[in-house]
Design a protein around this motif. Structure first.
Motif, PDB file in Angstrom:
ATOM      1  N   SER A 109     -29.816  19.612 -16.085  1.00 36.49           N
ATOM      2  CA  SER A 109     -29.219  18.385 -15.540  1.00 36.49           C
ATOM      3  C   SER A 109     -27.769  18.259 -15.975  1.00 36.49           C
ATOM      4  CB  SER A 109     -29.957  17.139 -16.047  1.00 36.49           C
ATOM      5  OG  SER A 109     -31.338  17.255 -15.845  1.00 36.49           O
TER       6      SER A 109
ATOM      7  N   ARG B 159     -36.936  12.426 -11.891  1.00 40.50           N
ATOM      8  CA  ARG B 159     -36.971  13.888 -11.938  1.00 40.50           C
ATOM      9  C   ARG B 159     -37.960  14.309 -13.005  1.00 40.50           C
ATOM     10  NH1 ARG B 159     -31.445  14.171 -15.411  1.00 40.50           N
ATOM     11  NH2 ARG B 159     -30.622  12.892 -13.753  1.00 40.50           N
TER      12      ARG B 159
ATOM     13  N   THR C 267     -19.512   9.991 -24.506  1.00 37.96           N
ATOM     14  CA  THR C 267     -20.826  10.027 -23.864  1.00 37.96           C
ATOM     15  C   THR C 267     -21.835  10.723 -24.758  1.00 37.96           C
ATOM     16  OG1 THR C 267     -22.061  10.605 -21.843  1.00 37.96           O
ATOM     17  CG2 THR C 267     -20.420  12.182 -22.570  1.00 37.96           C
TER      18      THR C 267
ATOM     19  N   ALA D  98     -29.667  17.304 -10.861  1.00 39.98           N
ATOM     20  CA  ALA D  98     -30.688  18.021 -11.616  1.00 39.98           C
ATOM     21  C   ALA D  98     -31.308  19.105 -10.739  1.00 39.98           C
ATOM     22  CB  ALA D  98     -31.773  17.064 -12.102  1.00 39.98           C
TER      23      ALA D  98
ATOM     24  N   SER E  16     -26.941   6.209 -17.102  1.00 39.13           N
ATOM     25  CA  SER E  16     -27.639   7.038 -16.129  1.00 39.13           C
ATOM     26  C   SER E  16     -29.051   7.301 -16.659  1.00 39.13           C
ATOM     27  CB  SER E  16     -26.852   8.351 -15.978  1.00 39.13           C
ATOM     28  OG  SER E  16     -27.432   9.168 -15.026  1.00 39.13           O
TER      29      SER E  16
ATOM     30  N   VAL F 194     -33.936  18.718  -7.766  1.00 39.41           N
ATOM     31  CA  VAL F 194     -33.774  17.410  -7.142  1.00 39.41           C
ATOM     32  C   VAL F 194     -32.497  17.403  -6.296  1.00 39.41           C
ATOM     33  CG1 VAL F 194     -33.656  14.909  -7.501  1.00 39.41           C
ATOM     34  CG2 VAL F 194     -34.943  16.347  -9.105  1.00 39.41           C
ATOM     35  N   HIS F 195     -31.374  17.701  -6.941  1.00 39.90           N
ATOM     36  CA  HIS F 195     -30.084  17.662  -6.245  1.00 39.90           C
ATOM     37  C   HIS F 195     -29.542  19.046  -5.930  1.00 39.90           C
ATOM     38  CE1 HIS F 195     -30.569  14.122  -8.843  1.00 39.90           C
ATOM     39  NE2 HIS F 195     -30.051  13.455  -7.863  1.00 39.90           N
TER      40      HIS F 195
ATOM     41  N   LEU G 232     -21.452   2.809 -18.854  1.00 39.60           N
ATOM     42  CA  LEU G 232     -22.220   3.256 -17.697  1.00 39.60           C
ATOM     43  C   LEU G 232     -23.511   3.869 -18.214  1.00 39.60           C
ATOM     44  CD1 LEU G 232     -19.429   5.174 -15.709  1.00 39.60           C
ATOM     45  CD2 LEU G 232     -20.305   2.880 -15.209  1.00 39.60           C
TER      46      LEU G 232
ATOM     47  N   ASP H  34     -26.631   4.829 -12.765  1.00 40.73           N
ATOM     48  CA  ASP H  34     -27.284   5.714 -11.811  1.00 40.73           C
ATOM     49  C   ASP H  34     -28.724   5.857 -12.299  1.00 40.73           C
ATOM     50  OD1 ASP H  34     -27.559   7.789  -9.841  1.00 40.73           O
ATOM     51  OD2 ASP H  34     -27.413   9.256 -11.456  1.00 40.73           O
TER      52      ASP H  34
ATOM     53  N   ASP I 125     -20.951   0.875  -6.055  1.00 44.86           N
ATOM     54  CA  ASP I 125     -21.319   2.083  -6.792  1.00 44.86           C
ATOM     55  C   ASP I 125     -20.251   2.478  -7.807  1.00 44.86           C
ATOM     56  OD1 ASP I 125     -19.807   2.549  -4.585  1.00 44.86           O
ATOM     57  OD2 ASP I 125     -20.993   4.216  -3.825  1.00 44.86           O
ATOM     58  N   CYS I 126     -19.225   1.654  -7.956  1.00 46.84           N
ATOM     59  CA  CYS I 126     -18.211   1.874  -8.980  1.00 46.84           C
ATOM     60  C   CYS I 126     -17.885   0.545  -9.644  1.00 46.84           C
ATOM     61  CB  CYS I 126     -16.931   2.437  -8.359  1.00 46.84           C
ATOM     62  SG  CYS I 126     -17.065   4.128  -7.744  1.00 46.84           S
TER      63      CYS I 126
ATOM     64  N   ASP J 201     -32.459   7.794 -11.372  1.00 46.98           N
ATOM     65  CA  ASP J 201     -33.255   8.637 -10.479  1.00 46.98           C
ATOM     66  C   ASP J 201     -34.520   9.123 -11.157  1.00 46.98           C
ATOM     67  OD1 ASP J 201     -32.559  10.903 -11.944  1.00 46.98           O
ATOM     68  OD2 ASP J 201     -30.949  11.451 -10.588  1.00 46.98           O
TER      69      ASP J 201
ATOM     70  N   ALA K 232     -19.620  11.254 -15.670  1.00 45.83           N
ATOM     71  CA  ALA K 232     -19.007   9.939 -15.477  1.00 45.83           C
ATOM     72  C   ALA K 232     -17.556  10.220 -15.127  1.00 45.83           C
ATOM     73  CB  ALA K 232     -19.110   9.086 -16.736  1.00 45.83           C
TER      74      ALA K 232
ATOM     75  N   THR L  79     -17.438   5.578 -12.423  1.00 48.27           N
ATOM     76  CA  THR L  79     -18.683   5.847 -11.707  1.00 48.27           C
ATOM     77  C   THR L  79     -19.466   6.917 -12.444  1.00 48.27           C
ATOM     78  OG1 THR L  79     -19.644   6.324  -9.538  1.00 48.27           O
ATOM     79  CG2 THR L  79     -17.763   7.665 -10.189  1.00 48.27           C
ATOM     80  N   THR L  80     -20.774   6.958 -12.232  1.00 45.56           N
ATOM     81  CA  THR L  80     -21.561   8.043 -12.812  1.00 45.56           C
ATOM     82  C   THR L  80     -22.670   8.472 -11.869  1.00 45.56           C
ATOM     83  OG1 THR L  80     -22.804   8.807 -14.768  1.00 45.56           O
ATOM     84  CG2 THR L  80     -23.189   6.555 -14.075  1.00 45.56           C
ATOM     85  N   ASP L  81     -22.884   9.777 -11.805  1.00 42.19           N
ATOM     86  CA  ASP L  81     -23.945  10.351 -10.986  1.00 42.19           C
ATOM     87  C   ASP L  81     -24.417  11.628 -11.658  1.00 42.19           C
ATOM     88  OD1 ASP L  81     -24.969   9.164  -8.604  1.00 42.19           O
ATOM     89  OD2 ASP L  81     -22.959   9.270  -7.746  1.00 42.19           O
ATOM     90  N   ALA L  82     -25.720  11.860 -11.578  1.00 38.59           N
ATOM     91  CA  ALA L  82     -26.302  13.044 -12.194  1.00 38.59           C
ATOM     92  C   ALA L  82     -26.825  13.978 -11.111  1.00 38.59           C
ATOM     93  CB  ALA L  82     -27.442  12.633 -13.118  1.00 38.59           C
TER      94      ALA L  82
ATOM     95  N   THR M 154     -24.889  15.337 -15.956  1.00 36.08           N
ATOM     96  CA  THR M 154     -24.540  13.942 -15.691  1.00 36.08           C
ATOM     97  C   THR M 154     -23.048  13.773 -15.919  1.00 36.08           C
ATOM     98  OG1 THR M 154     -26.700  13.259 -16.510  1.00 36.08           O
ATOM     99  CG2 THR M 154     -25.031  11.538 -16.277  1.00 36.08           C
TER     100      THR M 154
ATOM    101  N   MET N  90     -18.688  14.860 -19.149  1.00 35.88           N
ATOM    102  CA  MET N  90     -19.820  15.634 -18.629  1.00 35.88           C
ATOM    103  C   MET N  90     -20.878  15.810 -19.706  1.00 35.88           C
ATOM    104  SD  MET N  90     -19.821  19.418 -16.913  1.00 35.88           S
ATOM    105  CE  MET N  90     -19.115  20.191 -18.380  1.00 35.88           C
ATOM    106  N   SER N  91     -22.103  15.423 -19.380  1.00 37.34           N
ATOM    107  CA  SER N  91     -23.227  15.550 -20.302  1.00 37.34           C
ATOM    108  C   SER N  91     -24.202  16.566 -19.704  1.00 37.34           C
ATOM    109  CB  SER N  91     -23.866  14.170 -20.463  1.00 37.34           C
ATOM    110  OG  SER N  91     -24.908  14.218 -21.370  1.00 37.34           O
TER     111      SER N  91
END
Lengths: 332, 332
Positions: free
Chosen positions: A134, B129, B48, A52, B91, A55-56, B89, B125, B32-33, B127, A138, A47-50, A136, A90-91
């Motif tokens: 930011s 921003r 990455t 920022a 983003s 925003v977050h 993946l 992902d 989501d995965c 978004d 994974a 899974t991946t989510d960022a 990001t 982690m990016s």
């Protein structure tokens, strides 16, 4: 003047490499790739989510909170699929070279989150670019082959369960962004702290992974608002959900606010960032699911059920469908 | 007026889901995965890298070029480690809701890159921003367990090989950012097109993966400049590299420029974005390595060798160490 880092190598060697020490395949972050394999008979869940700034999380948030949230929102996805966390990439994109003190606190926050979620840094990428800070991530988890709990799979008759409580993070964010919001409200300092904590420190429900695989027909984590995410599950499953506002699990702090302003239940149902797990469970498994969840230390509440059709219907205290102005959060 | 997308769901369903069709574990991007597993006896290699407008590509670049580069820079990492691409993946951070036409061209560029590199979208992902358009990809490849080719492992006596040619992308970038740069130079249009192509469309050396695993003691891809990346390999291996400027593989276009301005060899050695593979090979394997590389369709050149010590020494045409103003690119 605060000291800033002067090279990518400095960031990696000093702050990030120690976070990868527990994973042999991370090669001490000396390489540009990591190598892992799931145990025999297991899948790797990706899974991946960022996140920022602006925003977050809020610009100026404590770096340990930023680190925690960046990792937690990803681990929450893994947990909802029934996977056990393994490692992550982690990016990071920094608008300017970060200060040593910031990186130190950020790495400490990551270390605390890693320990809480049983996950280890495997590698990453760091650069400097304009725009908000930011992160990001994974994230990778493992589960027995073919056993990922999907969004798709809910069937008419299934009971809908929600872990923890809903709306705290949305109320906590209001508290954070509008300091006058509480003026005149009777919310004790303890309640305020609870809401802020819930907004800053999502708690992925990793302890529920095995229970979900054993008993849930469909599951997902709630990140963009309960009604919106439930709608996604219903679309994937080809079913309709009927949930009751009166059955929503609420924290004492949220109850105190809703006692004065009952209409804020809509903010709780659509506000997002709960990072709780929504699960559809066959009626015959509802009892075992609830007992095992509680035994795992995760409170769950039955909030409604699945019927034929499509979409989501929220019933108010009188049993009438509520009209919500929005379902949840969308970036576009 | 150009039409813009109005929701994340629209982006995923219309443009990205078709890119995931070849991977059952991507579940059509309805979840989501994703869930995957390497073949028995294989590791999964993880990497990455992010690309952002104004840093890794120019604002206004064609979306298909942006897509290609975002994926290529990641696949290049996998190839250099001896891995075969599997899935990725993605983003995406958009400063404003993207136009349909942009997304269409971006997805077409990704589809072309996927086919060229034998890799499939697994999830992601999206978004919105502030800041530059950014694409962060995490890419996954497979190789026999324990066989990842590391940066560490070079030994004194090893021969150093470089695939393809060096410096084209750096010269191509000069051409792109300063239209007057070519004025008065005798570079044919074909040569100009070659340099621009090399800057826009990195070609990951995926065909070399098996040869690297069979014969390289250490390898990495060259992204931040040959001298800088070689320095990283030497630091990881605890060895010193001596390379000769006269042995650098150069394209006809680069040769034409260097014929007029010989000092530009420094730009070639430190400019970055080559996405070629640097490999240290034991002397007894140098012959087989070179033959197998050529048989795989990948030109390789012997550029120097490994000795005791540390760091990197570049010899000029007279055998004297060159003084380079910088080693390569650093974001900080």
């Amino acid at each position: 003047m605060a000291r800033r880092v002067t090279s990518e190598a400095e960031i990696i060697e000093r702050y990030f490499a120690p976070l990868a020490a527990g994973l042999p395949g991370a090669f001490g972050l000396l390489d540009d790739c990591a190598a892992i394999h799931p145990p025999p008979g297991h899948d790797l869940v990706l899974t991946t989510d960022a996140v920022a700034a602006g925003v977050h999380f809020l610009p100026g948030d404590h770096p340990a909170d930023v680190a925690w949230k960046a990792l937690a929102v990803n681990v929450s996805d893994l947990a909802a699929k029934g996977a056990h966390p393994l490692c992550y990439l982690m990016s990071c994109a920094f608008p300017e070279a970060p200060e040593h003190a910031w990186l130190q606190a950020f790495a400490e926050g990551l270390a605390a989150a890693q320990e809480a979620f049983a996950i280890t840094l495997a590698g990453g990428d760091t650069d400097r670019r304009p725009g908000p800070l930011s992160i990001t991530i994974a994230a990778f988890g493992t589960l027995p082959t073919g056993c990922m709990v999907r969004r798709q799979g809910a069937r008419p008759g299934d009971r809908l369960f929600l872990t923890g409580s809903v709306g705290d993070a949305a109320l906590g964010l209001m508290l954070r962004t509008d300091p006058n919001w509480l003026a005149g409200r009777a919310l004790a300092p303890e309640g305020q702290r609870h809401l802020l904590w819930r907004a800053l420190r999502p708690q992925p429900r990793t302890a529920l992974a095995d229970v979900l695989r054993a008993h849930a027909r469909a599951a997902m984590d709630v990140s963009d608002g309960l009604v919106k995410d439930l709608g996604r599950m219903m679309r994937a499953s080809g079913t309709r959900a009927v949930i009751e506002a009166a059955r929503m699990p609420l924290s004492p702090a949220a109850r105190a606010i809703l006692a004065e302003e009952p209409w804020r239940i809509a903010d709780c149902l659509t506000g997002g960032e709960d990072y709780e797990i929504l699960a559809a469970v066959a009626p015959e498994n509802a009892g075992p699911f609830a007992s095992l969840a509680v035994a795992s230390g995760i409170p769950v509440a039955a909030i409604g059920e699945i019927v034929e059709g499509g979409g989501v219907c929220v019933l108010d205290g009188s049993g009438h469908p509520m009209q919500l102005e929005r379902e949840g959060y969308d970036h576009f």
